[in-house]
Design an enzyme around this catalytic site. Structure first.
Site, PDB file in Angstrom:
ATOM      1  N   ASP A 154      -1.731   2.107  -7.718  1.00 19.87           N
ATOM      2  CA  ASP A 154      -1.089   0.843  -7.350  1.00 19.87           C
ATOM      3  C   ASP A 154      -1.279  -0.144  -8.494  1.00 19.87           C
ATOM      4  O   ASP A 154      -2.087   0.074  -9.400  1.00 19.87           O
ATOM      5  CB  ASP A 154      -1.741   0.295  -6.069  1.00 19.87           C
ATOM      6  CG  ASP A 154      -1.164  -1.055  -5.659  1.00 19.87           C
ATOM      7  OD1 ASP A 154       0.069  -1.198  -5.687  1.00 19.87           O
ATOM      8  OD2 ASP A 154      -1.935  -1.968  -5.332  1.00 19.87           O
TER       9      ASP A 154
ATOM     10  N   CYS B 155       5.667  -3.581   1.002  1.00 16.67           N
ATOM     11  CA  CYS B 155       4.695  -4.011  -0.007  1.00 16.67           C
ATOM     12  C   CYS B 155       3.305  -3.623   0.476  1.00 16.67           C
ATOM     13  O   CYS B 155       3.021  -3.724   1.678  1.00 16.67           O
ATOM     14  CB  CYS B 155       4.800  -5.530  -0.194  1.00 16.67           C
ATOM     15  SG  CYS B 155       3.525  -6.202  -1.282  1.00 16.67           S
TER      16      CYS B 155
ATOM     17  N   HIS C 281       0.566  -5.036   0.433  1.00 15.12           N
ATOM     18  CA  HIS C 281      -0.271  -6.068   1.054  1.00 15.12           C
ATOM     19  C   HIS C 281       0.096  -6.376   2.502  1.00 15.12           C
ATOM     20  O   HIS C 281      -0.711  -6.920   3.243  1.00 15.12           O
ATOM     21  CB  HIS C 281      -0.175  -7.365   0.243  1.00 15.12           C
ATOM     22  CG  HIS C 281      -0.883  -7.308  -1.064  1.00 15.12           C
ATOM     23  ND1 HIS C 281      -0.612  -6.354  -2.021  1.00 15.12           N
ATOM     24  CD2 HIS C 281      -1.863  -8.088  -1.583  1.00 15.12           C
ATOM     25  CE1 HIS C 281      -1.390  -6.563  -3.067  1.00 15.12           C
ATOM     26  NE2 HIS C 281      -2.154  -7.610  -2.829  1.00 15.12           N
TER      27      HIS C 281
HETATM   28  N1  DGL Z   1       1.621  -3.418  -5.041  1.00 12.86           N
HETATM   29  C1  DGL Z   1       2.781  -4.304  -5.041  1.00 12.86           C
HETATM   30  C2  DGL Z   1       3.837  -3.740  -4.117  1.00 12.86           C
HETATM   31  O1  DGL Z   1       3.561  -2.961  -3.218  1.00 12.86           O
HETATM   32  C3  DGL Z   1       2.391  -5.711  -4.637  1.00 12.86           C
HETATM   33  C4  DGL Z   1       1.535  -6.430  -5.680  1.00 12.86           C
HETATM   34  C5  DGL Z   1       2.276  -6.612  -6.980  1.00 12.86           C
HETATM   35  O2  DGL Z   1       3.229  -7.395  -7.050  1.00 12.86           O
HETATM   36  O3  DGL Z   1       1.882  -5.959  -7.963  1.00 12.86           O
HETATM   37  O4  DGL Z   1       4.988  -4.051  -4.287  1.00 12.86           O
END
Ligand code: DGL
Length: 271
Positions: A13, A188, A190
């Site tokens: 990630d 996403c 998060h």
């Molecule tokens: N990991 C990113 C996503 O799932 C979110 C955080 C980022 O913008 O790097 O899109």
């Protein structure tokens, strides 16, 4: 037993958000070793250009392949949206799974109204990757996407059930909720952490697709099909690589993971 089965699963990630996928994998595949890579020095990816994301993603995939992983899981929606082909290129025979494919399949399967909402970072929404993946499965489904750039910092702040987050969610979801959407994809890493709040804002009728859980399910299926599941029943080994260990990293990471983080190592990429 082939030694191939005992290799770890590689998960990566842009930062620590992908630990939501690791958490789901630990629950679904409790005997698998996992190597996690989080590019915490260069997060966020969700507002970067495609060329930059492709470049960073290649570096991470190569790093994990050097650690002899048996599968690569793209836990970051933004990387999955714009750089999945890059990963497949460098992976060769190693299977590649990603959160978008798994989330799109789950959403297309559960919608009754034929209208799906997708919330994600601006880069993921601009790429149209979720809409393409869903339309590939069912061209008649309508997809309504909404970029929610404020959610990532709010989650990292730990404001999971905070009035500011609620107000932000109400504002973002307005445009999606006016459509006849019955399924909402959390596009996403998060967003699974604010799933209870989002469920309240959307109402109980809304089916929320958590791509972390669907990705763990898809991984279990694929590894089983390929005969790559680890048949050992020993305590698994978890190793975490990051490119920076910022303030509060451990506590935020443990919130995402739902357990303590040991074997955390900082590495540099792209020098
Ligand atoms: N990991 C990113 C996503 O799932 C979110 C955080 C980022 O913008 O790097 O899109």
């Amino acid at each position: 037993m082939s030694t191939a089965d005992r290799r770890p699963i590689g998960v990566f990630d842009s930062g620590i958000g992908g630990l939501t996928v690791v958490r789901a994998l630990m629950d679904r595949l409790p005997f698998e070793d996992i190597v996690y890579f989080g590019d915490s020095a260069r997060v966020p990816y969700g507002v970067k250009s495609v060329a930059t994301i492709e470049d960073f993603t290649r570096q991470i995939a190569e790093f994990l392949l050097q650690r002899e992983v048996k599968a690569l899981i793209i836990a970051c929606n933004t990387m999955a949206a714009v750089a999945v082909e890059v990963v497949k290129q460098v992976a060769g025979e190693v299977p590649v799974l990603d959160v978008i494919d798994a989330g799109a399949r789950a959403a297309a399967r559960v919608t009754h109204s034929g209208a799906i909402g997708v919330i994600a970072t601006p880069t993921t929404v601009n790429s149209n990757a979720y809409a393409r993946a869903i339309h590939h499965l069912d061209p008649d489904v309508r997809v309504y996407s909404q970029a929610c750039p404020l959610f990532v910092p709010l989650v990292e702040e730990g404001w999971l059930d905070h009035p500011v987050t609620r107000l932000t969610a109400e504002e973002y979801l307005k445009s999606v909720l006016v459509e006849d959407v019955d399924t909402l994809v959390l596009g996403c890493t998060h967003y699974p952490l604010i799933k209870p709040l989002l469920q309240q804002v959307c109402g109980d009728e809304m089916t929320i697709v958590d791509s972390a859980v669907t990705t763990a399910e898809a991984t279990a299926r694929r590894l089983s099909e390929l005969g790559l599941l680890n048949p050992q029943r020993e305590m698994p080994n978890y190793h975490y690589y990051v490119t920076d260990i910022p303030l509060r990293f451990q506590s935020i990471g443990e919130r995402f993971l739902g357990r303590s983080i040991r074997q955390l190592e900082m590495v540099r990429l792209g020098n």
